[in-house]
Design a protein around this motif. Sequence first.
Motif: not given
Length: 256
Positions: A101-117
């Motif tokens: 969803x990031x337009x060219x030339x821009x940055x965005x911060x998203x969260x990622x998570x795992x179900x297993x440690x």
Amino acid sequence: MADADYESVLCVKPEVHVYRIPPRASNRGYRAADWQLDQPAWTGRLRVTSRGKMAFIKLEERSSGELFAQAPVEQFPGIAVESVVDSSRYFVICIEDGTGSVTPGRRAFIGVGFADRGDAFDFNVALQDHFKWVKQQAELAKQAQNPEQGPRLDLGFKEGQTIKINIANIKKKEGSTKPRPLSGTLNLLPPPPGAKVPVPSASPAQPATPTSTDLLLELGAPSPWAGPPAPSDMWGDFTKASGAAGGQQTTGWVQF
């Protein structure tokens, strides 16, 4: 072809959840509890790859493999990947280059998570190992350019350091180092021509030692061991002549 053209896979995890995260409220870090963990924005596959010194976190569709978002990582830890302060299974990554969803030339911060440690641990270690390798390669290249600045072997004694030498088996030689003569032999000069050299009798129990008689042998004196010399005819005639002068006449001499 340069090594930077090759892409190697560091880690693959079949399931990862992506979350929209609110802006950071303070400098203390992100909190996964502030996210809607039961409502992920996207779920798919995660791959960590490397090309040269760079690492890439790729979020892909599990069925088609189509790229959803990508986060280039120049260093770790860093701004591209951050851990949350309240869990070891969630991270915040910075996606860019117009992916998702990031337009060219821009940055965005998203969260990622795992179900297993365990998956979260493998993801973290894959990034650590890659940038540890990058650091080692940089140090080797620096040493190749400046070999004099490399580590040197220090063989000098440190302060208070001592050394021990075992001399128990070393015997000190005393006295002269000249070889001693064998038992029963004398170290004398050869006698002059015509002299008779007696052979001293030396018993095995008591070795012969040089005496005053032996020293006379070096000067050509007759040895008392050989007995009195045999009288010659000249000395015998002289004795007979002396006896004739006392009143006994001896033949062979003319009286005057």
